[in-house]
Design a protein around this motif. Structure first.
Motif, PDB file in Angstrom:
ATOM      1  N   ARG A  32       4.864  10.902  -5.469  1.00 29.82           N
ATOM      2  CA  ARG A  32       6.267  10.545  -4.088  1.00 29.82           C
ATOM      3  C   ARG A  32       7.278   9.576  -4.939  1.00 29.82           C
ATOM      4  NH1 ARG A  32       6.713  11.061   1.842  1.00 29.82           N
ATOM      5  NH2 ARG A  32       8.694  10.483   1.619  1.00 29.82           N
ATOM      6  N   ILE A  33       6.088   8.176  -4.903  1.00 30.91           N
ATOM      7  CA  ILE A  33       6.284   7.128  -5.424  1.00 30.91           C
ATOM      8  C   ILE A  33       7.449   6.839  -6.990  1.00 30.91           C
ATOM      9  CG2 ILE A  33       5.899   5.111  -5.095  1.00 30.91           C
ATOM     10  CD1 ILE A  33       4.312   4.698  -3.235  1.00 30.91           C
ATOM     11  N   LEU A  34       6.401   7.923  -7.889  1.00 28.40           N
ATOM     12  CA  LEU A  34       6.682   7.747  -9.046  1.00 28.40           C
ATOM     13  C   LEU A  34       7.492   8.430  -9.117  1.00 28.40           C
ATOM     14  CD1 LEU A  34       3.365   8.203 -11.061  1.00 28.40           C
ATOM     15  CD2 LEU A  34       4.218   6.067 -10.770  1.00 28.40           C
ATOM     16  N   ALA A  35       8.269   9.616  -8.151  1.00 30.06           N
ATOM     17  CA  ALA A  35       9.584  10.267  -8.423  1.00 30.06           C
ATOM     18  C   ALA A  35      11.114   9.707  -8.367  1.00 30.06           C
ATOM     19  CB  ALA A  35       9.580  11.553  -7.847  1.00 30.06           C
ATOM     20  N   LEU A  36      10.582   8.514  -7.618  1.00 30.30           N
ATOM     21  CA  LEU A  36      11.765   7.392  -6.882  1.00 30.30           C
ATOM     22  C   LEU A  36      12.180   6.376  -8.007  1.00 30.30           C
ATOM     23  CD1 LEU A  36      11.384   7.855  -2.845  1.00 30.30           C
ATOM     24  CD2 LEU A  36      12.092   9.069  -4.587  1.00 30.30           C
ATOM     25  N   LEU A  37      10.722   6.980  -9.208  1.00 29.45           N
ATOM     26  CA  LEU A  37      11.016   5.232  -9.805  1.00 29.45           C
ATOM     27  C   LEU A  37      11.482   5.452 -11.207  1.00 29.45           C
ATOM     28  CD1 LEU A  37       6.849   3.615 -10.321  1.00 29.45           C
ATOM     29  CD2 LEU A  37       9.457   2.845  -9.161  1.00 29.45           C
ATOM     30  N   PRO A  38      13.051   4.221 -11.331  1.00 35.27           N
ATOM     31  CA  PRO A  38      13.517   4.777 -12.648  1.00 35.27           C
ATOM     32  C   PRO A  38      12.538   5.251 -14.262  1.00 35.27           C
ATOM     33  CG  PRO A  38      13.477   2.676 -12.966  1.00 35.27           C
ATOM     34  CD  PRO A  38      13.285   3.248 -11.577  1.00 35.27           C
ATOM     35  N   ALA A  39      12.822   6.201 -15.182  1.00 31.08           N
ATOM     36  CA  ALA A  39      11.813   6.422 -15.677  1.00 31.08           C
ATOM     37  C   ALA A  39      11.939   5.652 -16.878  1.00 31.08           C
ATOM     38  CB  ALA A  39      12.171   7.798 -16.691  1.00 31.08           C
ATOM     39  N   GLN A  40      13.152   4.390 -17.169  1.00 27.42           N
ATOM     40  CA  GLN A  40      12.691   3.147 -18.246  1.00 27.42           C
ATOM     41  C   GLN A  40      12.117   2.176 -17.662  1.00 27.42           C
ATOM     42  OE1 GLN A  40      13.418   3.982 -21.577  1.00 27.42           O
ATOM     43  NE2 GLN A  40      13.267   5.813 -21.509  1.00 27.42           N
ATOM     44  N   ARG A  41      11.119   2.192 -17.566  1.00 24.57           N
ATOM     45  CA  ARG A  41      10.348   0.761 -16.871  1.00 24.57           C
ATOM     46  C   ARG A  41       9.035   0.688 -17.440  1.00 24.57           C
ATOM     47  NH1 ARG A  41       8.776   4.992 -13.828  1.00 24.57           N
ATOM     48  NH2 ARG A  41       6.629   5.378 -13.002  1.00 24.57           N
ATOM     49  N   GLN A  42       8.628  -0.624 -17.216  1.00 25.97           N
ATOM     50  CA  GLN A  42       7.480  -1.121 -17.569  1.00 25.97           C
ATOM     51  C   GLN A  42       6.109  -1.224 -16.749  1.00 25.97           C
ATOM     52  OE1 GLN A  42       6.302  -5.546 -18.264  1.00 25.97           O
ATOM     53  NE2 GLN A  42       4.839  -5.334 -20.067  1.00 25.97           N
ATOM     54  N   ASN A  43       4.937  -0.329 -17.565  1.00 23.63           N
ATOM     55  CA  ASN A  43       3.668   0.190 -16.560  1.00 23.63           C
ATOM     56  C   ASN A  43       2.550  -0.415 -16.873  1.00 23.63           C
ATOM     57  OD1 ASN A  43       5.209   2.587 -15.196  1.00 23.63           O
ATOM     58  ND2 ASN A  43       5.397   3.249 -17.148  1.00 23.63           N
ATOM     59  N   LEU A  44       1.969  -0.595 -15.689  1.00 20.97           N
ATOM     60  CA  LEU A  44       0.910  -2.039 -16.333  1.00 20.97           C
ATOM     61  C   LEU A  44      -0.016  -0.928 -15.001  1.00 20.97           C
ATOM     62  CD1 LEU A  44       2.160  -5.259 -15.188  1.00 20.97           C
ATOM     63  CD2 LEU A  44       1.818  -3.686 -17.587  1.00 20.97           C
TER      64      LEU A  44
ATOM     65  N   ASP B 252      -8.478   2.990  -9.598  1.00 16.61           N
ATOM     66  CA  ASP B 252      -9.656   4.068  -9.251  1.00 16.61           C
ATOM     67  C   ASP B 252      -9.766   4.042  -7.647  1.00 16.61           C
ATOM     68  OD1 ASP B 252     -10.077   1.208  -9.481  1.00 16.61           O
ATOM     69  OD2 ASP B 252     -12.342   1.621 -10.094  1.00 16.61           O
ATOM     70  N   ARG B 253      -9.688   3.040  -6.822  1.00 15.60           N
ATOM     71  CA  ARG B 253      -9.538   3.117  -6.026  1.00 15.60           C
ATOM     72  C   ARG B 253      -9.082   3.073  -4.952  1.00 15.60           C
ATOM     73  NH1 ARG B 253     -14.385   2.256  -3.542  1.00 15.60           N
ATOM     74  NH2 ARG B 253     -15.732   0.401  -5.244  1.00 15.60           N
ATOM     75  N   LEU B 254      -7.418   3.575  -5.128  1.00 17.71           N
ATOM     76  CA  LEU B 254      -5.962   4.565  -4.764  1.00 17.71           C
ATOM     77  C   LEU B 254      -6.257   6.013  -4.625  1.00 17.71           C
ATOM     78  CD1 LEU B 254      -3.216   2.049  -6.637  1.00 17.71           C
ATOM     79  CD2 LEU B 254      -3.435   2.021  -4.031  1.00 17.71           C
ATOM     80  N   LEU B 255      -6.606   6.114  -5.580  1.00 16.38           N
ATOM     81  CA  LEU B 255      -7.244   7.529  -5.950  1.00 16.38           C
ATOM     82  C   LEU B 255      -8.627   8.132  -4.703  1.00 16.38           C
ATOM     83  CD1 LEU B 255      -6.359   8.524  -9.705  1.00 16.38           C
ATOM     84  CD2 LEU B 255      -5.097   8.963  -8.054  1.00 16.38           C
ATOM     85  N   ASP B 256      -9.161   6.769  -4.644  1.00 12.10           N
ATOM     86  CA  ASP B 256     -10.517   7.056  -3.614  1.00 12.10           C
ATOM     87  C   ASP B 256      -9.763   7.404  -2.798  1.00 12.10           C
ATOM     88  OD1 ASP B 256     -12.306   7.083  -6.206  1.00 12.10           O
ATOM     89  OD2 ASP B 256     -12.762   5.395  -5.910  1.00 12.10           O
ATOM     90  N   LEU B 257      -9.320   6.637  -2.517  1.00 14.17           N
ATOM     91  CA  LEU B 257      -8.341   7.168  -0.967  1.00 14.17           C
ATOM     92  C   LEU B 257      -7.509   7.736  -0.861  1.00 14.17           C
ATOM     93  CD1 LEU B 257      -8.379   2.990  -0.605  1.00 14.17           C
ATOM     94  CD2 LEU B 257      -9.746   3.996   0.657  1.00 14.17           C
ATOM     95  N   GLY B 258      -7.302   8.992  -1.581  1.00 17.92           N
ATOM     96  CA  GLY B 258      -6.235   9.858  -1.024  1.00 17.92           C
ATOM     97  C   GLY B 258      -4.894   9.736  -1.347  1.00 17.92           C
TER      98      GLY B 258
ATOM     99  N   ALA C 148      -2.872   9.595  -4.080  1.00 16.56           N
ATOM    100  CA  ALA C 148      -2.286  10.888  -5.225  1.00 16.56           C
ATOM    101  C   ALA C 148      -0.877  11.295  -4.892  1.00 16.56           C
ATOM    102  CB  ALA C 148      -3.269  11.512  -5.663  1.00 16.56           C
ATOM    103  N   GLU C 149      -1.058  12.301  -3.917  1.00 19.10           N
ATOM    104  CA  GLU C 149       0.488  13.095  -3.162  1.00 19.10           C
ATOM    105  C   GLU C 149       1.398  11.282  -3.331  1.00 19.10           C
ATOM    106  OE1 GLU C 149       0.168  15.617  -0.022  1.00 19.10           O
ATOM    107  OE2 GLU C 149      -1.139  16.974  -1.060  1.00 19.10           O
ATOM    108  N   GLU C 150       1.157  10.773  -2.203  1.00 16.45           N
ATOM    109  CA  GLU C 150       2.302   9.205  -2.620  1.00 16.45           C
ATOM    110  C   GLU C 150       2.290   8.277  -3.496  1.00 16.45           C
ATOM    111  OE1 GLU C 150      -1.316   9.974  -0.795  1.00 16.45           O
ATOM    112  OE2 GLU C 150      -0.214   9.099   1.140  1.00 16.45           O
TER     113      GLU C 150
ATOM    114  N   THR D 284       1.039  -1.046   0.031  1.00 16.97           N
ATOM    115  CA  THR D 284       0.197   0.248   0.276  1.00 16.97           C
ATOM    116  C   THR D 284       0.992   1.702  -0.040  1.00 16.97           C
ATOM    117  OG1 THR D 284      -0.008  -0.164   2.667  1.00 16.97           O
ATOM    118  CG2 THR D 284      -2.136  -1.130   1.073  1.00 16.97           C
ATOM    119  N   PRO D 285       0.622   2.329  -0.788  1.00 17.50           N
ATOM    120  CA  PRO D 285       1.086   3.283  -0.685  1.00 17.50           C
ATOM    121  C   PRO D 285       2.017   4.022   0.473  1.00 17.50           C
ATOM    122  CG  PRO D 285      -0.377   3.497  -2.148  1.00 17.50           C
ATOM    123  CD  PRO D 285      -1.037   2.729  -1.685  1.00 17.50           C
ATOM    124  N   GLY D 286       1.196   4.176   1.740  1.00 16.20           N
ATOM    125  CA  GLY D 286       1.903   4.880   2.816  1.00 16.20           C
ATOM    126  C   GLY D 286       2.415   3.671   3.895  1.00 16.20           C
TER     127      GLY D 286
END
Length: 428
Positions: free
Chosen positions: A173-185, A160-166, A168-170, A133-135
């Motif tokens: 933060r997580i996306l900023a720490l990930l490498p730019a080159q990656r696979q996204n699902l 959708d539930r990740l955003l419903d639970l608020g 978005a900011e977390e 979980t993001p937190g």
């Protein structure tokens, strides 16, 4: 179409068969080859479509084929989910599907509501696949318990539930720490504007897969709508459980308090029932799910959010004790039954005040569910009518109650009137 024809290794195909997947579902048949190619995927699918296996199987294969340093495990795959129950469920699926691999990945399942220390200890030596979980993930990143700078694949499950639970900011933060080159699902049951914006930010030329809710859930589910007074819903639920001999029932209520009250009343009536909501400890929630799966608990009374983590392969009955807030949530709820080719039953309690809302759900889902009444529980309540509007008069015309229609007296007007009354000796 058998699993090996999708490009899966024999060990993973065998694990899928052992896990009860007789043939790939629609989303599995389309997503698995794309994920094996390294393509980004946008999956729009309801609960019960088989999406967890759709990303777990190919990602396990990509991990097994990836070169890596053996001295310390680096996180190869990161799966973000909205709830602790879903985290546990996804982690268990990954373990089951990876059991025949020559080398098994180290899978870390991370969520809040429990002490962070055992999870930190479990991350010593690294992890190959992290489900979190993001937190809690951010907590562990802040403690330097793991690093995600080498992640090859990111999964957002139930976005959708990740955003419903608020979250978005977390997430940012997580996306900023990930490498730019990656696979996204990216998997979501709905595609509201916030989800669409996140998908546009995250995905690169994705394969879009849409599985209609009716294909995944509705055909195997009989739906009933029973009219009942608000105060008699618990009695009706008890009556139906006993008369129909329902072995396992998931009943949805609107609040944590209602979950406690309804479960308590059912227990007093001799029915094994437990509440299930976000205020329970993780240990208690885990125990309730285990008891429910083992049929030691007959009725689980749950809130929408908590129930997202309940995955029962053969759940015969879902009851909408309180109607859901939206037509989408209605689909999520009833999709808990009628899975994997099994038939299911979804029962909604329709009170006088809830009737207009259920008609709206029917309209938006293209449904028409006949209303029923159960002998001995015939409703007598009548919906409270909205207060009648006051008679309208044309603008500038004196209304029966005084004043000018279309021109409400200002504060200064009222002060002038009060001063005039005082000057003429008239009391207000």
């Amino acid at each position: 179409m058998p699993f090996p024809s999708l490009g899966l290794a024999p060990a993973l195909s065998q694990a899928a068969t052992d896990a009860g997947y007789l043939a790939p579902t629609q989303i599995q048949g389309t997503a698995i080859p794309a994920i094996l190619r390294g393509q980004d995927v946008l999956g729009l699918a309801q609960t019960g479509s088989g999406k967890t296996a759709a990303f777990s199987l190919p990602l396990l294969q990509r991990w097994a084929e990836a070169p890596r340093h053996r001295s310390r495990r680096a996180v190869h795959t990161l799966v973000l989910v909205p709830t602790r129950e879903l985290a546990a469920q996804v982690g268990e699926t990954l373990r089951i599907l990876g059991q025949h691999l020559h080398e098994r990945p180290k899978i870390a399942v991370l969520f809040g509501g429990v002490s962070v220390n055992p999870q930190m200890m479990g991350l010593r030596g690294g992890a190959d696949i992290v489900v979190a979980t993001p937190g809690r993930l951010i907590d562990l990143l802040d403690h330097n318990a793991l690093k995600i700078g080498n992640v090859s694949a990111l999964v957002l499950d139930e976005a959708d539930r990740l955003l419903d639970l608020g979250f978005a900011e977390e997430l940012q933060r997580i996306l900023a720490l990930l490498p730019a080159q990656r696979q996204n699902l990216f998997f979501s049951a709905t595609f509201v504007p916030a989800v669409e914006a996140l998908a546009a930010q995250l995905l690169n030329d994705p394969l879009r897969i849409e599985v209609e809710a009716t294909e995944a859930t509705v055909p195997d589910i009989a739906q009933r709508a029973i009219e009942v007074d608000t105060s008699r819903r618990t009695q009706l639920l008890r009556h139906l459980v006993q008369q129909q001999k329902w072995t396992r029932v998931l009943a949805f209520v609107a609040t944590k308090h209602a979950a406690e009250i309804v479960a308590d009343k059912l227990r007093k009536a001799g029915i094994e029932a437990e509440p299930f909501h976000g205020m329970l400890s993780q240990g208690k929630r885990t125990q309730v799910v285990a008891d429910f799966k083992a049929s030691r608990v007959q009725v689980v009374v749950a809130t929408d959010l908590a129930a997202r983590g309940i995955d029962i392969a053969q759940l015969p009955v879902v009851v909408n004790y309180d109607l859901p807030r939206s037509a989408t949530d209605y689909v999520h709820r009833i999709g808990r039954t009628g899975r994997a080719g099994e038939s299911g039953l979804a029962v909604s309690f329709i009170t006088a005040d809830a009737e207009p809302h259920f008609r709206l759900i029917e309209k938006r889902q293209g449904l028409s569910v006949p209303r029923e009444r159960v002998e001995g529980f015939e409703p007598v309540e009548v919906a409270v009518a909205a207060p009648a509007a006051k008679p309208l008069t044309a603008p500038g015309v004196q209304s029966p109650n005084g004043g000018i229609k279309g021109k409400r007296p200002s504060k200064k007007d009222k002060l002038r009137e009060a001063a005039a009354r005082v000057a003429t000796g008239n009391k207000p």
